[in-house]
Design an enzyme around this catalytic site. Structure first.
Site, PDB file in Angstrom:
ATOM      1  N   HIS A  32      -0.409  -0.162 -10.105  1.00 48.75           N
ATOM      2  CA  HIS A  32      -1.101  -1.117  -9.239  1.00 48.75           C
ATOM      3  C   HIS A  32      -1.644  -2.297 -10.052  1.00 48.75           C
ATOM      4  CE1 HIS A  32      -3.296  -1.300  -5.091  1.00 48.75           C
ATOM      5  NE2 HIS A  32      -2.899  -2.498  -5.484  1.00 48.75           N
ATOM      6  N   ARG A  53       0.853  -1.182   0.000  1.00 46.79           N
ATOM      7  CA  ARG A  53       0.000   0.000   0.000  1.00 46.79           C
ATOM      8  C   ARG A  53       0.893   1.238   0.000  1.00 46.79           C
ATOM      9  NH1 ARG A  53      -3.348  -2.960  -1.440  1.00 46.79           N
ATOM     10  NH2 ARG A  53      -5.511  -3.221  -0.708  1.00 46.79           N
ATOM     11  N   GLU A 109      -2.747   7.778  -4.694  1.00 41.70           N
ATOM     12  CA  GLU A 109      -3.017   6.820  -5.762  1.00 41.70           C
ATOM     13  C   GLU A 109      -4.426   7.038  -6.296  1.00 41.70           C
ATOM     14  OE1 GLU A 109      -3.546   2.044  -6.104  1.00 41.70           O
ATOM     15  OE2 GLU A 109      -1.694   2.701  -5.134  1.00 41.70           O
TER      16      GLU A 109
END
Length: 309
Positions: free
Chosen positions: A270, A222, A251
């Site tokens: 991602h 993360r 993000e």
């Protein structure tokens, strides 16, 4: 009369692949109001709250569950057993982590940008994982999948986990209380810890300052685990070798963000868990947990409502 197999609801929409997984696990599909458990494949938006009293177990479709805590759906006083998809996607995420690390150590981004033969310039920047020590911080399922990949390339691993319980294949396992020891010891770092209040900015200016100038930091967990401003400063000053980030904070990473222009930063959007393999991997995870639910065995990827993951 033999009791019928446990009933599992699937939401928010029917899914033939998961219905098959439920059957293979020894249960049967059923509507939420008459089910014993729920497999939920979406985010918290639209989640049935409150759940019917008949639901004893909820299987979530993601490995990261911080948004479920933020939404107040998983609380310390819950009587429902919650499980995540942790471990379901470990192999592909570990593969991506290795790709980022190898690309960084081998100066692949700079090679890709080159339009002329720059051998003498590149030689000092090209390294090897052979003989190196990689610290895996948060050595759960991803770490366990990554260790044999690194071992095949001749790298040793220091694993860090909450308990300090030995991780197979690691030359040493440290509890998180001794995390401060690894920053100066390891050659490179793979961050795989869960995102909680306690792990926010786990890697900040102080940690980056202890790393070797050739160290690469890989984050496939993360974005909040790394202090972005501190990382940008370290990369600009060449205080570390570089960073490979499949997750960022913020993000999505905005256009024009400094990380996009740094030659020693590799950014992927991602996608370490590609959609091409995600449904089948999650289905197999569901088969495993449904089988355990049917037989009364301990479920895998249990979420601790107190700890936060």
């Amino acid at each position: 009369m033999v009791d019928p197999a446990p009933a599992i609801a699937i939401g928010p929409a029917p899914d033939p692949l998961l219905e098959d997984a439920v059957r293979r696990g020894g249960a049967r599909s059923a509507p939420l109001e008459s089910a014993d458990a729920l497999v939920w494949t979406a985010n918290p938006v639209g989640f049935p709250d409150p759940l019917p009293e008949n639901i004893r177990w909820v299987q979530l479709g993601s490995a990261g569950v911080e948004e479920w805590f933020s939404a107040g759906l998983i609380t310390p006083d819950t009587s429902i057993v919650w499980t995540s998809a942790a471990g379901a996607f470990s192999a592909t995420v570990a593969e991506h982590a290795l790709a980022l690390l190898l690309a960084g150590v081998r100066a692949v981004p700079e090679h890709l940008e080159a339009r002329t033969w720059r051998q003498q310039e590149f030689f000092p920047k090209v390294g090897t994982l052979r003989g190196s020590t990689v610290a895996i911080v948060g050595a759960g399922g991803i770490g366990r999948a990554l260790i044999p990949m690194l071992a095949a390339l001749g790298a040793d691993v220091i694993a860090v986990n909450r308990s300090g319980s030995p991780v197979p294949g690691a030359i040493e396992t440290l509890p998180t209380t001794r995390l401060g020891e690894v920053w100066a010891r390891a050659d490179h770092f793979v961050i795989g810890a869960p995102a909680t209040d306690a792990t926010r900015h786990l890697v900040g200016a102080a940690e980056l300052a202890q790393m070797k100038p050739t160290a690469w930091v890989i984050n496939v967990a993360r974005g909040s685990l790394i202090h972005t401003a501190a990382l940008v400063k370290a990369l600009r000053n060449n205080a570390i070798g570089g960073a490979g980030l499949d997750v960022t904070d913020p993000e999505p990473l905005p256009d024009g963000h400094p990380l996009w222009d740094l030659p020693n930063a590799i950014i992927t959007p991602h996608d370490s868990n590609p959609p091409s393999v995600r449904p089948q991997a999650f289905a197999e995870h569901v088969v495993l947990n449904v089988t355990r639910f049917v037989t009364g065995s301990k479920l895998t990827a249990l979420i601790d409502p107190v700890v936060g993951y």
